[in-house]
Design a protein around this motif. Structure first.
Motif, PDB file in Angstrom:
ATOM      1  N   VAL A  79      38.697   9.434   5.049  1.00  0.00           N
ATOM      2  CA  VAL A  79      37.602   9.181   4.235  1.00  0.00           C
ATOM      3  C   VAL A  79      36.325   9.025   5.023  1.00  0.00           C
ATOM      4  N   GLN A  80      35.332   9.803   4.806  1.00  0.00           N
ATOM      5  CA  GLN A  80      34.339   9.575   5.518  1.00  0.00           C
ATOM      6  C   GLN A  80      33.498   8.376   5.427  1.00  0.00           C
ATOM      7  N   PRO A  81      32.850   7.976   6.596  1.00  0.00           N
ATOM      8  CA  PRO A  81      32.041   6.674   6.184  1.00  0.00           C
ATOM      9  C   PRO A  81      30.697   6.745   5.142  1.00  0.00           C
ATOM     10  N   ALA A  82      30.178   6.067   4.677  1.00  0.00           N
ATOM     11  CA  ALA A  82      28.998   6.317   3.750  1.00  0.00           C
ATOM     12  C   ALA A  82      27.998   5.969   4.881  1.00  0.00           C
ATOM     13  N   GLU A  83      26.811   6.537   4.296  1.00  0.00           N
ATOM     14  CA  GLU A  83      25.484   6.313   5.261  1.00  0.00           C
ATOM     15  C   GLU A  83      24.756   5.291   4.327  1.00  0.00           C
ATOM     16  N   ASN A  84      23.462   4.767   4.774  1.00  0.00           N
ATOM     17  CA  ASN A  84      22.684   3.819   4.257  1.00  0.00           C
ATOM     18  C   ASN A  84      22.262   4.230   2.988  1.00  0.00           C
ATOM     19  N   GLY A  85      21.975   3.285   2.160  1.00  0.00           N
ATOM     20  CA  GLY A  85      21.521   3.694   0.878  1.00  0.00           C
ATOM     21  C   GLY A  85      22.275   4.148  -0.247  1.00  0.00           C
ATOM     22  N   HIS A  86      21.833   4.422  -1.441  1.00  0.00           N
ATOM     23  CA  HIS A  86      22.661   5.004  -2.572  1.00  0.00           C
ATOM     24  C   HIS A  86      23.221   3.532  -3.225  1.00  0.00           C
ATOM     25  N   GLU A  87      22.824   2.496  -3.129  1.00  0.00           N
ATOM     26  CA  GLU A  87      23.527   1.359  -3.472  1.00  0.00           C
ATOM     27  C   GLU A  87      23.993   1.465  -4.994  1.00  0.00           C
ATOM     28  N   GLY A  88      23.114   2.259  -5.619  1.00  0.00           N
ATOM     29  CA  GLY A  88      23.383   2.533  -7.358  1.00  0.00           C
ATOM     30  C   GLY A  88      24.653   3.044  -7.497  1.00  0.00           C
ATOM     31  N   ARG A  89      25.264   3.780  -6.384  1.00  0.00           N
ATOM     32  CA  ARG A  89      26.436   4.448  -6.589  1.00  0.00           C
ATOM     33  C   ARG A  89      27.749   3.805  -5.983  1.00  0.00           C
ATOM     34  N   HIS A  90      27.314   2.660  -5.550  1.00  0.00           N
ATOM     35  CA  HIS A  90      28.416   1.956  -4.886  1.00  0.00           C
ATOM     36  C   HIS A  90      29.258   1.168  -6.046  1.00  0.00           C
ATOM     37  N   THR A 150      41.325   7.312  -3.288  1.00  0.00           N
ATOM     38  CA  THR A 150      40.359   7.950  -3.726  1.00  0.00           C
ATOM     39  C   THR A 150      40.150   9.468  -3.621  1.00  0.00           C
ATOM     40  N   THR A 151      39.681  10.045  -4.870  1.00  0.00           N
ATOM     41  CA  THR A 151      39.504  11.531  -4.749  1.00  0.00           C
ATOM     42  C   THR A 151      38.384  11.938  -3.609  1.00  0.00           C
ATOM     43  N   GLU A 152      37.842  13.063  -3.532  1.00  0.00           N
ATOM     44  CA  GLU A 152      37.216  13.720  -2.340  1.00  0.00           C
ATOM     45  C   GLU A 152      35.508  13.241  -2.736  1.00  0.00           C
ATOM     46  N   HIS A 153      35.408  12.744  -3.861  1.00  0.00           N
ATOM     47  CA  HIS A 153      34.034  12.290  -4.262  1.00  0.00           C
ATOM     48  C   HIS A 153      33.589  10.952  -3.718  1.00  0.00           C
ATOM     49  N   PHE A 154      34.208  10.238  -2.863  1.00  0.00           N
ATOM     50  CA  PHE A 154      33.485   9.169  -2.626  1.00  0.00           C
ATOM     51  C   PHE A 154      33.864   9.036  -0.968  1.00  0.00           C
ATOM     52  N   THR A 155      32.595   8.219  -0.306  1.00  0.00           N
ATOM     53  CA  THR A 155      32.624   7.744   1.065  1.00  0.00           C
ATOM     54  C   THR A 155      33.064   6.231   1.066  1.00  0.00           C
ATOM     55  N   LEU A 156      33.558   5.647   2.205  1.00  0.00           N
ATOM     56  CA  LEU A 156      33.750   4.333   2.426  1.00  0.00           C
ATOM     57  C   LEU A 156      32.741   3.627   2.925  1.00  0.00           C
ATOM     58  N   VAL A 157      32.120   2.475   2.315  1.00  0.00           N
ATOM     59  CA  VAL A 157      31.205   1.457   2.904  1.00  0.00           C
ATOM     60  C   VAL A 157      32.089   0.427   3.683  1.00  0.00           C
ATOM     61  N   GLU A 158      33.076  -0.104   3.121  1.00  0.00           N
ATOM     62  CA  GLU A 158      33.895  -0.938   4.217  1.00  0.00           C
ATOM     63  C   GLU A 158      35.298  -1.174   3.361  1.00  0.00           C
ATOM     64  N   PRO A 205      29.565  12.695  -4.566  1.00  0.00           N
ATOM     65  CA  PRO A 205      30.306  14.136  -4.784  1.00  0.00           C
ATOM     66  C   PRO A 205      29.634  15.161  -4.012  1.00  0.00           C
ATOM     67  N   SER A 206      28.254  15.053  -3.430  1.00  0.00           N
ATOM     68  CA  SER A 206      27.636  15.927  -2.760  1.00  0.00           C
ATOM     69  C   SER A 206      28.396  16.142  -1.168  1.00  0.00           C
ATOM     70  N   ARG A 207      29.069  15.044  -0.846  1.00  0.00           N
ATOM     71  CA  ARG A 207      29.888  15.423   0.478  1.00  0.00           C
ATOM     72  C   ARG A 207      31.298  15.513   0.271  1.00  0.00           C
TER      73      ARG A 207
END
Length: 348
Positions: free
Chosen positions: A82-93, A286-294, A316-318
Motif C-alpha cells: 500500500v503506497q504511502p499517503a502524501e501530505n494534505g487531503h485530511e478530509g479524505r483521511h 484495503t482496496t486499491e483506493h487507499f494510501t497509508l498515513v500510518e 482513488p486517483s492513485r
C-alpha cells in the motif's frame, strides 16, 4: 539435537497439508518462532559429531529457508504493497482503532485513555459484552455518537463507535448464527462514502472449532462479495488467522485487497503477555483506493491483544500505483466450494 531439527521440519511440512484440522492449521501461526528455533538448532548442530552435524545443520537450514520465505513479505526487506499517503487531503483521511478487549478483562479505563490519546475516527472493539458496552457508552459515546452495538457473552460480541456518519449499516451472520459481522458505509469529511466490514470469525482451536472450515468460509465469502462489487472498502478485525496463512493470502487474492503491513512489518497483536509467542491476528485490508498515513501497534491494556491503529487516506486517483492481488480460476473455485461447505455443514 537431531530430534529437534526433525521435529521442526515435521511442523513445517504439516503446515503444507491441505486439511482443516485445527492442529494442522495451527502450524501456520508460529513461523517466525520456528525460524528462530531452527537457526539456533543449526548453530548448535555445527558442534555435533559428523555425520550428524551435517544432517542437523542441513535440516535446520531448510526449515529456516522455508519459514523465512513465508514471513519475509511482512518485513521491511519486502516492497510495500500500500503506497504511502502524501501530505494534505485530511478530509479524505479515516483512522481506525481495533481492540480485542478480552471479555473478562476489566481494564476499560486504560483502553479509554488510549482512545482519547489517539483520537481515531472509528473505534472497533471485539469480544465486547454488556459490561464493556456500558463502560464504553459512558466514556466515549458522546464524542463517537454513531454506533453499532452487538454485546454478546460468547466472546464474539463487537462494537463500532464512529465520529463519522454511518450509512446503510447491516449486521450480518454470514456463516454461523452466533458469529456477527458489521457492514456499513462511512461518510468521510470530504463527502465521499467508503465501505467498512468488521469481522471476527471463530478460530480453529480447542474448545472453539476442530476445523478451520467456518473461519475460512467467512473470510472467503467476504472476499467474494468484495470481488463482485469492487467499491472502496476496508476490512478490519480479528480474523483469527495470521497474515501469511494459506487462507488469508487466498482472501487477499480473491478479494483483490491490499495489506498495508506488507513491506512495513508484522505488527503482531497477539499474545500481549508473551513476547516470544506473538503473531499478527488483528488485520486491516484495503482496496486499491487507499494510501497509508500510518499504522502502529499501541500499548497493552490488560487484554491478550494489543490495539492496532491504522490511518488511511482515500485516494482513488492513485489506484493505479498499486499492484492488486488477483486469484486464478482454481482459487475462485476453491473459495466457492469452501463457502458452500461452510454454509451447509453445522459445527458439532
Amino acid at each position: 539435537m537431531a530430534l529437534c531439527a526433525l521435529t521442526l521440519l515435521a511442523i513445517t511440512l504439516l503446515a503444507h497439508l491441505r486439511v482443516r484440522w485445527w492442529w494442522i492449521r495451527a502450524c501456520e501461526f508460529p513461523r517466525q518462532q520456528i525460524a528462530v528455533l531452527a537457526a539456533v538448532v543449526a548453530l548448535v548442530g555445527l558442534f555435533a559429531t559428523p555425520p550428524w552435524s551435517w544432517v542437523i545443520v542441513a535440516t535446520a537450514l531448510l526449515v529456516v529457508i522455508v519459514q523465512v520465505g513465508y514471513i519475509l513479505p511482512w518485513t521491511r526487506l519486502w516492497p510495500i504493497q500500500v503506497q504511502p499517503a502524501e501530505n494534505g487531503h485530511e478530509g479524505r483521511h479515516l483512522s481506525l482503532l481495533i481492540a480485542n478487549v478480552l471479555t473478562p478483562n476489566r481494564e476499560s479505563q486504560r483502553l479509554v485513555e488510549i482512545i482519547r490519546e489517539q483520537d481515531p475516527d472509528v473505534i472497533i472493539t471485539l469480544e465486547s459484552d454488556d459490561w464493556w458496552q456500558a463502560r464504553l457508552d459512558e466514556a466515549i459515546e458522546a464524542d463517537w455518537p454513531h454506533a453499532v452495538k452487538i454485546p454478546l457473552d460468547n466472546l464474539y460480541g463487537m462494537h463500532l463507535y464512529s465520529r463519522r456518519p454511518l450509512i446503510d449499516t447491516e449486521v450480518a451472520w454470514l456463516i454461523q448464527d452466533d458469529i456477527p459481522s458489521i457492514h456499513t458505509g462511512v461518510a468521510l469529511a470530504s463527502g465521499d462514502v467508503i465501505q467498512l466490514r468488521v469481522l471476527h470469525p471463530r478460530p480453529p482451536a480447542p474448545g472453539e472449532s476442530e476445523e478451520s472450515l467456518w473461519r475460512d468460509a467467512e473470510l472467503l465469502l467476504v472476499g467474494q462479495q468484495i470481488h463482485q462489487a469492487p467499491v472502496p472498502t476496508i476490512v478490519a478485525g480479528d480474523l483469527n488467522d495470521v497474515a501469511w496463512s494459506r487462507t488469508t493470502r487466498r482472501f487477499s487474492r480473491v478479494s483483490g485487497m491490499l495489506d498495508p503491513r506488507r513491506g512495513r512489518g508484522m505488527f503482531s497483536s497477539f499474545h500481549a503477555q508473551y513476547p516470544f509467542l506473538r503473531w499478527p491476528l488483528d488485520h486491516v485490508f484495503t482496496t486499491e483506493h487507499f494510501t497509508l498515513v500510518e499504522m502502529r501497534r499501541l500499548p497493552a491494556f490488560g487484554s491478550d491483544h494489543f490495539p492496532i491503529l491504522t490511518r488511511l487516506c482515500y485516494r482513488p486517483s492513485r489506484s493505479d500505483e498499486h499492484e492488486t492481488p488477483d486469484a486464478d480460476h482454481d482459487e475462485h473455485r476453491i473459495a466457492r466450494q469452501t463457502v458452500r461447505e461452510g454454509k451447509a455443514r453445522t459445527q458439532e
